[in-house]
Design an enzyme around this catalytic site. Structure first.
Site, PDB file in Angstrom:
ATOM      1  N   GLN A  61       0.816  -1.213   0.000  1.00  0.00           N
ATOM      2  CA  GLN A  61       0.000   0.000   0.000  1.00  0.00           C
ATOM      3  C   GLN A  61       0.852   1.267   0.000  1.00  0.00           C
ATOM      4  OE1 GLN A  61      -2.772  -1.574   3.259  1.00  0.00           O
ATOM      5  NE2 GLN A  61      -4.063  -0.204   2.035  1.00  0.00           N
ATOM      6  N   LEU A 105      -7.463   1.804   2.996  1.00  0.00           N
ATOM      7  CA  LEU A 105      -6.781   3.062   2.725  1.00  0.00           C
ATOM      8  C   LEU A 105      -6.445   3.220   1.249  1.00  0.00           C
ATOM      9  CD1 LEU A 105      -4.422   3.183   5.841  1.00  0.00           C
ATOM     10  CD2 LEU A 105      -6.585   4.400   5.486  1.00  0.00           C
ATOM     11  N   HIS A 146      -7.538  -9.004   6.443  1.00  0.00           N
ATOM     12  CA  HIS A 146      -7.475  -7.968   5.407  1.00  0.00           C
ATOM     13  C   HIS A 146      -6.024  -7.701   4.997  1.00  0.00           C
ATOM     14  CE1 HIS A 146      -8.953  -4.037   3.649  1.00  0.00           C
ATOM     15  NE2 HIS A 146      -7.670  -3.751   3.815  1.00  0.00           N
ATOM     16  N   GLU A 147      -5.131  -7.552   5.983  1.00  0.00           N
ATOM     17  CA  GLU A 147      -3.728  -7.254   5.674  1.00  0.00           C
ATOM     18  C   GLU A 147      -3.036  -8.453   5.027  1.00  0.00           C
ATOM     19  OE1 GLU A 147      -3.067  -4.216   5.613  1.00  0.00           O
ATOM     20  OE2 GLU A 147      -4.729  -3.599   6.875  1.00  0.00           O
ATOM     21  N   HIS A 150      -3.885  -8.435   1.408  1.00  0.00           N
ATOM     22  CA  HIS A 150      -3.083  -7.459   0.650  1.00  0.00           C
ATOM     23  C   HIS A 150      -1.760  -8.069   0.193  1.00  0.00           C
ATOM     24  CE1 HIS A 150      -5.065  -3.644   0.388  1.00  0.00           C
ATOM     25  NE2 HIS A 150      -5.299  -3.573   1.697  1.00  0.00           N
TER      26      HIS A 150
END
Length: 179
Positions: A61, A105, A146-147, A150
């Site tokens: 990110q 984000l 969630h992370e 990613h």
């Protein structure tokens, strides 16, 4: 990071990678160098997450293809969890599947009901190469899953189906950052 220091206090805020950038859609690479560059990346990630008012942030990110994420996230009992994981593996996801609001984000301003387990366990390493095991429940379990997604090159909208997916894709296309 030194013990007792405030995460991100020595970091710099990096630009956020937004949906559509190829780095968000490719699996990240294992970290093999546990030197000062990794420690700086983690500090920068905390600084960036706090500046964006997030609860978690993966390295891709901020444009880095490294398997690292940071978090400062409450669970459903409002217990605050702060830390980072290098080379994380989601080793357990179970309990009840709940559909709850989820944002990102890298998709600013968007949110969709996303199904996640309410319990999760992640294993990995610290910036010093020491083993770490993180157990989360409720909202914190959602954050951990969630992370980890990613770092596999997935965003939460990849988990959506039907009208929820259609609506999220449409909203992203119409967002100022999606044009």
């Amino acid at each position: 990071m030194r013990n007792g220091s405030i995460p991100g206090a020595r970091g710099r805020v990096r630009p956020m990678t937004l949906l559509g950038d190829p780095v968000l859609h490719a699996p990240c690479e294992e970290v093999t160098d546990f030197g000062p560059e990794l420690a700086s990346l983690v500090e920068d990630m905390f600084a960036t997450m706090y500046a964006a008012q997030g609860v978690g942030l993966a390295a891709n990110q901020v444009g880095e293809r490294s398997r690292v994420f940071v978090y400062d996230c409450p669970d459903d009992e409002e217990v605050r969890h702060v830390g980072h994981v290098v080379n994380p593996r989601l080793v357990e996801a179970g309990g009840i599947v709940l559909r709850g609001p989820e944002g990102c984000l890298s998709l600013p301003g968007l949110e969709a009901g996303t199904e996640r387990y309410d319990e999760a366990v992640v294993e990995g390493l610290t910036v010093d190469g020491d083993p770490v095991r993180v157990r989360g429940t409720g909202f914190f379990a959602r954050c951990l899953q969630h992370e980890c997604d990613h770092l596999e090159g997935r965003v939460y909208t990849d988990r959506l189906t039907g009208w929820r997916r259609w609506r999220a894709v449409r909203q992203a296309a119409r967002a100022p950052w999606g044009r």
